[in-house]
Scaffold this active site. Sequence first.
Site, short mmCIF file in Angstrom:
data_model
loop_
_atom_site.label_atom_id
_atom_site.label_comp_id
_atom_site.label_asym_id
_atom_site.label_seq_id
_atom_site.Cartn_x
_atom_site.Cartn_y
_atom_site.Cartn_z
N GLY A 15 0.84 -1.21 0.00
CA GLY A 15 0.00 0.00 0.00
C GLY A 15 0.86 1.24 0.00
CB SER A 18 1.40 10.50 4.44
OG SER A 18 0.30 10.03 5.12
CG ASP A 140 1.55 9.44 13.11
OD1 ASP A 140 0.42 9.90 13.40
OD2 ASP A 140 1.84 9.04 11.95
N1 LIG Z 1 5.79 -3.80 8.46
C1 LIG Z 1 4.68 -3.95 7.74
N2 LIG Z 1 4.17 -5.16 7.49
C2 LIG Z 1 3.05 -5.31 6.75
N3 LIG Z 1 2.37 -4.30 6.21
C3 LIG Z 1 2.84 -3.05 6.40
C4 LIG Z 1 4.01 -2.81 7.17
N4 LIG Z 1 4.22 -1.48 7.20
C5 LIG Z 1 3.24 -0.92 6.50
N5 LIG Z 1 2.41 -1.85 6.02
C6 LIG Z 1 1.21 -1.62 5.19
O1 LIG Z 1 1.58 -0.90 4.04
C7 LIG Z 1 0.59 0.04 3.71
C8 LIG Z 1 1.23 1.42 3.63
O2 LIG Z 1 1.74 1.74 4.91
P1 LIG Z 1 2.39 3.13 5.28
O3 LIG Z 1 2.89 3.01 6.67
O4 LIG Z 1 3.34 3.51 4.21
O5 LIG Z 1 1.23 4.14 5.19
P2 LIG Z 1 -0.04 4.27 6.11
O6 LIG Z 1 0.35 3.88 7.50
O7 LIG Z 1 -1.17 3.51 5.47
O8 LIG Z 1 -0.37 5.78 6.05
P3 LIG Z 1 0.48 6.97 6.69
O9 LIG Z 1 1.77 6.97 6.00
O10 LIG Z 1 -0.33 8.15 6.40
O11 LIG Z 1 0.61 6.69 8.15
C9 LIG Z 1 -0.48 -0.07 4.75
O12 LIG Z 1 -1.52 -0.89 4.26
C10 LIG Z 1 0.20 -0.77 5.90
O13 LIG Z 1 -0.70 -1.56 6.64
#
Ligand SMILES: Nc1ncnc2c1ncn2[C@@H]1O[C@H](COP(=O)(O)OP(=O)(O)OP(=O)(O)O)[C@@H](O)[C@H]1O
Length: 436
Positions: A15, A18, A140
């Site tokens: 996914g 931000s 956050d």
């Molecule tokens: N370590 C991880 N293992 C599995 N999925 C992950 C991991 N880190 C992030 N994700 C998934 O990847 C996607 C993008 O995550 P990301 O942290 O980049 O953005 P977000 O948390 O959705 O939004 P923001 O950046 O606004 O906090 C999300 O669906 C998140 O659940």
Amino acid sequence: MPASLDDFQVISTIGTGSYGTCKKICRKKDGKILVWKEMEYGSMTEAEKQMLVSEVNLLRELHHQHIVKYYDRIIDRTKAMIYIIMEYCEGGDLATLIAANKKNGESITEDFAWKILIQTTLALKECHRRKNGQAVLHRDLKPANVFLDKDSNVKLGDFGLARVLHSESSFAQTYVGTPYYMSPELVNNLSYNEKSDIWALGCMMYELCALSPPFTASNQSELNRKIRLGDFPRLPLKYSIELDMIIRKMIQVEVSQRPSIGSILADPLVQKRREALECNVVSTRTNSSDNEKHDLDNIEKLRNNLIAKMRQLELKEKELESREKSVALREKIAEEKLKRAMSLLDQVRHRDDYSTTSQTAVKVTLPDNLSDASLKRQVTFHPQLFDKENLRQKIPHTGLVKPLQTKSALPYNKSLENQLGFAGYNITHNNLLHVR
Ligand SMILES: Nc1ncnc2c1ncn2[C@@H]1O[C@H](COP(=O)(O)OP(=O)(O)OP(=O)(O)O)[C@@H](O)[C@H]1O
């Protein structure tokens, strides 16, 4: 040797958030599944870039079972990209869970809520542990940053990154999240502190159970007003008062009133829940003492089932006893009525004996509606023989008789109907005497 992009193979895109895109990757040397977060640093100042790198290095030092493990970072200077390599959390994040529950009209269990509360608190404790006299704050904390492993254990993510990316930098301006979890001190432009993380934890726990944040509004100033007031509804009633209370304590406007991580973990109820949780974790492993514990648990479960069944049996016995009593009572009433009827019948017989004329006989005809001529005949019987046996002998093929209006001492009247009716005969409205 520092890792390079070639050491990994991208499996899929999970996914985009931000700050960048998250991808599921495979480490070629051992096939380990990990994720990396791709972020473009082209728009960052040199100072911000340095800060980001040092924060990522700091993340590598955060080793805790409930914090997403950071493995490495790769910088691709040609593309101005940084790749942060982390542990893969296959259970997804809490924001996805909340959205799914909302959609399906489901909710998490009380046990699961305590588990998330305890494990996230433990993760925060590790982060709040002061490094060089300075606490590492999350800044956050929100459902999207709390991940779950395959056994639904908490893995707190985005730690430290938020600290960099939310600083007063141009990069921070790209943050577009809705600040539902902003604490009153932030609303009042005061500095963020450890208790601000506690506020956010309370808000997150609230949303996880109620499927809606404690404070909602259609615009920022309305949201700020509500946050400053600090009023929000109780958790849905399916959750205990204890859970509601502990979350409520975290969402207190007055910073000093909010519990610290230490006091949350020292709460006797939290401790009890934590012990139970740790026991469960142990019993999922497969060494012999765990198996013994598992067996003991099973025996305990069987014992509880037996006790519950015995209680059910006791209840059924009591119910049967009370039914028996009521049947006995009804029988007694019926007996008394029968006795009374027999005594009335005796009185009638006695009165009839007293009469000396042929009026002692009562003439009976079959009712007109019986068309068979052979049946249409008069039958005479004596009131003394006025019982079921005799009537049956005297009126073959039918139980219907019609008392005649004779000079009998046994005139038809309502009381007779009642007496005879009870004793086994019915007299219908047109003077038909019906043998039951
Ligand atoms: N370590 C991880 N293992 C599995 N999925 C992950 C991991 N880190 C992030 N994700 C998934 O990847 C996607 C993008 O995550 P990301 O942290 O980049 O953005 P977000 O948390 O959705 O939004 P923001 O950046 O606004 O906090 C999300 O669906 C998140 O659940």
